[in-house]
Design a protein around this motif. Structure first.
Motif, mmCIF file in Angstrom:
data_model
loop_
_atom_site.group_PDB
_atom_site.id
_atom_site.type_symbol
_atom_site.label_atom_id
_atom_site.label_comp_id
_atom_site.label_asym_id
_atom_site.label_seq_id
_atom_site.Cartn_x
_atom_site.Cartn_y
_atom_site.Cartn_z
ATOM 1 N N ILE A 23 2.110 -121.419 76.191
ATOM 2 C CA ILE A 23 3.221 -120.860 75.418
ATOM 3 C C ILE A 23 2.994 -121.043 73.921
ATOM 4 C CG2 ILE A 23 5.680 -121.173 74.855
ATOM 5 C CD1 ILE A 23 6.116 -121.812 77.862
ATOM 6 N N ASN A 24 2.585 -122.240 73.518
ATOM 7 C CA ASN A 24 2.435 -122.518 72.087
ATOM 8 C C ASN A 24 1.187 -121.890 71.484
ATOM 9 O OD1 ASN A 24 4.757 -124.343 71.270
ATOM 10 N ND2 ASN A 24 4.051 -125.379 73.102
ATOM 11 N N LEU A 25 0.083 -121.873 72.232
ATOM 12 C CA LEU A 25 -1.111 -121.178 71.746
ATOM 13 C C LEU A 25 -0.838 -119.692 71.586
ATOM 14 C CD1 LEU A 25 -4.299 -122.620 73.514
ATOM 15 C CD2 LEU A 25 -3.998 -122.208 71.069
ATOM 16 N N ARG A 26 -0.145 -119.125 72.571
ATOM 17 C CA ARG A 26 0.185 -117.699 72.520
ATOM 18 C C ARG A 26 1.082 -117.399 71.318
ATOM 19 N NH1 ARG A 26 4.002 -114.046 75.198
ATOM 20 N NH2 ARG A 26 2.939 -112.035 75.426
ATOM 21 N N ALA A 27 2.041 -118.275 71.056
ATOM 22 C CA ALA A 27 2.935 -118.082 69.912
ATOM 23 C C ALA A 27 2.152 -118.090 68.598
ATOM 24 C CB ALA A 27 4.007 -119.170 69.897
ATOM 25 N N VAL A 28 1.205 -119.031 68.460
ATOM 26 C CA VAL A 28 0.389 -119.102 67.246
ATOM 27 C C VAL A 28 -0.419 -117.812 67.069
ATOM 28 C CG1 VAL A 28 -1.543 -120.288 66.123
ATOM 29 C CG2 VAL A 28 0.263 -121.627 67.226
ATOM 30 N N GLN A 29 -1.025 -117.331 68.158
ATOM 31 C CA GLN A 29 -1.802 -116.090 68.088
ATOM 32 C C GLN A 29 -0.945 -114.913 67.644
ATOM 33 O OE1 GLN A 29 -3.879 -115.236 71.729
ATOM 34 N NE2 GLN A 29 -5.079 -117.097 71.695
ATOM 35 N N LEU A 30 0.256 -114.801 68.184
ATOM 36 C CA LEU A 30 1.118 -113.662 67.864
ATOM 37 C C LEU A 30 1.645 -113.738 66.432
ATOM 38 C CD1 LEU A 30 3.090 -113.231 71.214
ATOM 39 C CD2 LEU A 30 1.186 -111.872 70.359
ATOM 40 N N ILE A 31 1.921 -114.944 65.946
ATOM 41 C CA ILE A 31 2.332 -115.096 64.546
ATOM 42 C C ILE A 31 1.178 -114.685 63.626
ATOM 43 C CG2 ILE A 31 2.988 -116.764 62.762
ATOM 44 C CD1 ILE A 31 4.439 -118.337 65.025
ATOM 45 N N ALA A 32 -0.048 -115.094 63.982
ATOM 46 C CA ALA A 32 -1.226 -114.699 63.198
ATOM 47 C C ALA A 32 -1.355 -113.178 63.151
ATOM 48 C CB ALA A 32 -2.485 -115.325 63.800
ATOM 49 N N GLU B 205 7.199 -123.215 63.582
ATOM 50 C CA GLU B 205 7.542 -123.344 62.162
ATOM 51 C C GLU B 205 6.279 -123.604 61.337
ATOM 52 O OE1 GLU B 205 10.577 -125.822 59.220
ATOM 53 O OE2 GLU B 205 9.806 -126.800 61.029
ATOM 54 N N PHE B 206 5.433 -124.501 61.811
ATOM 55 C CA PHE B 206 4.191 -124.826 61.109
ATOM 56 C C PHE B 206 3.290 -123.594 61.012
ATOM 57 C CE2 PHE B 206 -0.096 -126.361 60.593
ATOM 58 C CZ PHE B 206 0.002 -127.512 59.827
ATOM 59 N N ALA B 207 3.090 -122.914 62.150
ATOM 60 C CA ALA B 207 2.223 -121.731 62.181
ATOM 61 C C ALA B 207 2.773 -120.630 61.276
ATOM 62 C CB ALA B 207 2.077 -121.219 63.609
ATOM 63 N N HIS B 208 4.096 -120.467 61.272
ATOM 64 C CA HIS B 208 4.708 -119.425 60.450
ATOM 65 C C HIS B 208 4.465 -119.680 58.964
ATOM 66 C CE1 HIS B 208 8.496 -116.808 59.598
ATOM 67 N NE2 HIS B 208 7.387 -116.118 59.518
ATOM 68 N N LYS B 209 4.640 -120.917 58.543
ATOM 69 C CA LYS B 209 4.402 -121.255 57.131
ATOM 70 C C LYS B 209 2.940 -121.010 56.756
ATOM 71 C CE LYS B 209 8.583 -122.908 56.350
ATOM 72 N NZ LYS B 209 9.565 -122.116 55.581
ATOM 73 N N TYR B 210 2.029 -121.407 57.659
ATOM 74 C CA TYR B 210 0.604 -121.258 57.367
ATOM 75 C C TYR B 210 0.224 -119.797 57.202
ATOM 76 C CZ TYR B 210 -4.440 -121.068 58.185
ATOM 77 O OH TYR B 210 -5.781 -120.788 58.079
ATOM 78 N N TYR B 211 0.635 -118.938 58.131
ATOM 79 C CA TYR B 211 0.222 -117.534 58.061
ATOM 80 C C TYR B 211 0.986 -116.758 56.988
ATOM 81 C CZ TYR B 211 -2.898 -118.127 61.984
ATOM 82 O OH TYR B 211 -3.942 -118.535 62.775
ATOM 83 N N GLN B 212 2.193 -117.176 56.670
ATOM 84 C CA GLN B 212 2.878 -116.593 55.519
ATOM 85 C C GLN B 212 2.092 -116.885 54.242
ATOM 86 O OE1 GLN B 212 6.934 -118.198 55.617
ATOM 87 N NE2 GLN B 212 7.735 -116.130 55.889
ATOM 88 N N LEU B 213 1.632 -118.135 54.117
ATOM 89 C CA LEU B 213 0.883 -118.539 52.924
ATOM 90 C C LEU B 213 -0.433 -117.768 52.823
ATOM 91 C CD1 LEU B 213 0.883 -120.393 50.484
ATOM 92 C CD2 LEU B 213 -0.134 -122.185 51.894
ATOM 93 N N ARG B 214 -1.122 -117.584 53.947
ATOM 94 C CA ARG B 214 -2.365 -116.812 53.928
ATOM 95 C C ARG B 214 -2.119 -115.360 53.530
ATOM 96 N NH1 ARG B 214 -6.488 -117.303 58.728
ATOM 97 N NH2 ARG B 214 -7.543 -115.891 57.281
ATOM 98 N N TYR B 215 -1.043 -114.798 54.037
ATOM 99 C CA TYR B 215 -0.681 -113.419 53.689
ATOM 100 C C TYR B 215 -0.436 -113.302 52.175
ATOM 101 C CZ TYR B 215 2.627 -109.541 53.006
ATOM 102 O OH TYR B 215 3.283 -108.424 52.532
ATOM 103 N N LEU B 216 0.319 -114.253 51.619
ATOM 104 C CA LEU B 216 0.627 -114.217 50.183
ATOM 105 C C LEU B 216 -0.626 -114.462 49.349
ATOM 106 C CD1 LEU B 216 4.013 -116.179 50.242
ATOM 107 C CD2 LEU B 216 3.701 -113.724 49.878
ATOM 108 N N ASN B 217 -1.501 -115.362 49.791
ATOM 109 C CA ASN B 217 -2.761 -115.614 49.078
ATOM 110 C C ASN B 217 -3.621 -114.369 49.022
ATOM 111 O OD1 ASN B 217 -2.138 -118.217 48.474
ATOM 112 N ND2 ASN B 217 -3.744 -119.171 49.681
#
Length: 278
Positions: free
Chosen positions: A145-154, A261-273
């Protein structure tokens, strides 16, 4: 390209969250527990320790690949693109999602996050009934569940997870996100160094080891949860083990909440970078 006012606002929110993460101070009890865990594991021969973590890493690699190549993940990928086409009809592949603005991507990401938090809540509730099979499959189910969530957020933020770099990044995000807060700062710093490096972002250049003794705390917590569920499963209210179901559902929900929450912050930051770079 300079960030918009809204993007700058989101970036400031991420930096505030990052400061809280980096300034987190562990209490004496947490530090004592960490030392006890490391000391206990160090009693094993080094070869056994190395093989143990090698097996876990291999399992995570294979699990990541299975999820990423599954039909259910392909369908979820198409749903993300379909959601994106509501805002921009010219989206044809995952990378095109970066054409959307931060609020549109946030809306799509929150759909994925809410869905997987619900999955975790339901999985924990089922495990909380105390059935041997359900309890035995709880840890693998939560990993999926959590790996899948990270992939989909990415993917929501335009990062396809089928390249070596993105695969390792998503696994490291999953690993760091599932650590206790006091240990996340080091993993976050590694992710930031890799993100800010000017090297190739197709092939992964860093260390390929993912798990270590610090990561054992989360599986141990899941095992302790199973023990508590077993103790309370015979305390029935109108024939239903309400207490054990609540423990299972609440614990699993909080874990997925922390990971997403952690994954969302990380990929938001990558998108903005990336927006700033181009």
């Amino acid at each position: 390209m300079p960030l918009t006012e809204r993007e700058t606002e989101v970036l400031n929110e991420i930096r505030e969250w990052e400061n809280q993460l980096l300034n987190y101070e562990a209490n004496d009890l947490q530090l004592t527990y960490e030392k006890y865990l490391e000391r206990s594991f160090s009693l094993l021969p080094e070869k056994v320790q190395s093989q143990f973590f090698s097996v876990i890493d291999s399992w995570l690699f294979h699990l990541h690949g299975m999820i990423q190549g599954s039909q259910i993940q392909m369908d979820a990928k198409e749903r993300i693109l379909s959601s994106g086409r509501v805002f921009n009809k010219g989206l044809h592949q995952i990378e095109d999602l970066r054409k959307l603005d931060i609020d549109q991507l946030h809306y799509i990401a929150m759909q994925q996050i809410a869905r997987h938090r619900l999955y975790s809540f339901a999985q924990g509730g089922l495990a909380g009934t105390g059935g041997t099979l359900l309890l035995g499959t709880d840890i693998p189910a939560m990993a999926v569940i959590n790996l899948r969530a990270v992939q989909l957020i990415a993917m929501t933020y335009g990062f396809e997870v089928n390249t070596p770099y993105e695969m390792m990044s998503s696994l490291r995000v999953f690993h760091t996100a599932s650590l206790p807060p006091r240990l996340q700062k080091e993993g976050w710093s590694v992710l930031m160094n890799e993100m800010n490096s000017s090297g190739d972002h197709y092939f992964y250049q860093g260390a390929e080891e993912i798990t270590d003794v610090t990561w054992l705390e989360q599986p141990i917590q899941q095992l302790l949860k199973a023990m508590v569920i077993t103790l309370f499963r015979k305390r029935l209210i109108q024939g239903i083990p309400v207490v054990s179901i609540a423990i299972g559902a609440g614990t699993n929900y909080q874990l997925t909440r922390k990971v997403t929450e952690f994954a969302h912050k990380y990929y938001q930051l990558r998108y903005l970078n990336q927006k700033e770079e181009f």
